[in-house]
Scaffold this motif. Structure first.
Motif, short mmCIF file in Angstrom:
data_model
loop_
_atom_site.label_atom_id
_atom_site.label_comp_id
_atom_site.label_asym_id
_atom_site.label_seq_id
_atom_site.Cartn_x
_atom_site.Cartn_y
_atom_site.Cartn_z
N UNK A 77 0.84 -1.20 0.00
CA UNK A 77 0.00 0.00 0.00
C UNK A 77 0.88 1.25 0.00
N UNK A 78 1.95 1.23 0.78
CA UNK A 78 2.87 2.37 0.81
C UNK A 78 3.58 2.55 -0.53
N UNK A 79 3.86 1.46 -1.23
CA UNK A 79 4.45 1.56 -2.57
C UNK A 79 3.52 2.34 -3.50
N UNK A 80 2.23 2.04 -3.43
CA UNK A 80 1.26 2.75 -4.28
C UNK A 80 1.21 4.23 -3.88
N UNK A 81 1.18 4.51 -2.58
CA UNK A 81 1.14 5.90 -2.12
C UNK A 81 2.39 6.66 -2.57
N UNK A 82 3.54 6.01 -2.54
CA UNK A 82 4.78 6.65 -2.98
C UNK A 82 4.77 6.85 -4.50
N UNK A 83 4.31 5.86 -5.24
CA UNK A 83 4.26 5.98 -6.70
C UNK A 83 3.33 7.10 -7.15
N UNK A 104 -5.62 -6.64 -5.98
CA UNK A 104 -6.06 -7.48 -7.09
C UNK A 104 -5.27 -8.78 -7.10
N UNK A 105 -5.68 -9.74 -7.92
CA UNK A 105 -4.86 -10.95 -8.07
C UNK A 105 -3.47 -10.66 -8.64
N UNK A 106 -3.31 -9.52 -9.29
CA UNK A 106 -2.01 -9.14 -9.85
C UNK A 106 -1.21 -8.25 -8.90
N UNK A 107 -1.70 -8.06 -7.68
CA UNK A 107 -0.99 -7.25 -6.69
C UNK A 107 -1.79 -6.03 -6.29
N UNK A 108 -1.24 -5.27 -5.36
CA UNK A 108 -1.89 -4.04 -4.89
C UNK A 108 -1.51 -2.93 -5.86
N UNK A 109 -2.53 -2.20 -6.35
CA UNK A 109 -2.27 -1.16 -7.34
C UNK A 109 -3.31 -0.06 -7.24
N UNK A 140 -6.24 -0.28 -16.34
CA UNK A 140 -5.39 -0.56 -17.50
C UNK A 140 -5.03 -2.04 -17.59
N UNK A 141 -4.94 -2.73 -16.44
CA UNK A 141 -4.69 -4.17 -16.45
C UNK A 141 -5.97 -4.98 -16.56
N UNK A 142 -7.12 -4.29 -16.60
CA UNK A 142 -8.43 -4.91 -16.73
C UNK A 142 -8.67 -5.96 -15.64
N UNK A 143 -8.46 -5.52 -14.39
CA UNK A 143 -8.62 -6.43 -13.26
C UNK A 143 -9.30 -5.69 -12.11
N UNK A 144 -10.20 -6.37 -11.44
CA UNK A 144 -10.87 -5.81 -10.26
C UNK A 144 -10.33 -6.45 -9.01
N UNK A 145 -10.93 -6.10 -7.87
CA UNK A 145 -10.48 -6.69 -6.62
C UNK A 145 -11.07 -5.97 -5.43
N UNK A 146 -10.40 -6.09 -4.30
CA UNK A 146 -10.86 -5.48 -3.06
C UNK A 146 -10.37 -4.03 -2.99
N UNK A 147 -11.29 -3.10 -2.82
CA UNK A 147 -10.93 -1.68 -2.71
C UNK A 147 -10.52 -1.43 -1.26
#
Length: 130
Positions: A34-40, A106-111, A118-125
């Protein structure tokens, strides 16, 4: 601790209200992602992993300010332990007409919501940031 993500978000929120430059939180992989996303997305300067006196992992978060005001104006937990919120790619909300970010596990990671679309994937918000 029942909600580690909620705890981390509350620590960040409280530290920014007090004008702190850094805040520490217990470490975990999910928190680091989650911190990686916040930093990005530019909401925090960054973070570093360390260990405390007892050998437990710790994340030291560097908060970001612009002209004395916190960059993060609003930080909300969406999916909670008592009520999980899952959304498909078409249902992921845009925060403040795209000015904010939803963080999605998402199944492809936290993003971010934009990356999930863009990766066409859903998941837990997990949370929303503005």
């Amino acid at each position: 601790m029942n909600d580690p993500i909620g705890d981390m978000l509350t620590r960040i929120r409280n530290a920014q209200l007090r004008g702190k430059s850094t805040v520490s939180t217990p470490g975990s992989k999910l928190r680091a992602w989650v911190l990686d996303v916040l930093a990005d997305e530019g909401y925090i300067r960054g973070y570093e992993k360390s260990t405390d006196v007892n050998g437990h992992p710790t994340l030291n978060i560097e908060l970001k300010y612009y002209e004395g005001e916190p960059v993060i104006r609003e930080l909300k937990r969406v999916s909670k332990p008592g009520r999980r919120v899952y959304m498909g790619v078409k249902d992921i909300p845009s925060v403040r007409q795209g000015l904010g970010v939803s963080i999605v596990s998402t199944p492809k990671g936290v993003m971010s919501d934009a990356n999930a679309r863009s990766n066409n994937v859903g998941g837990e918000v997990l949370c929303t940031v503005f």
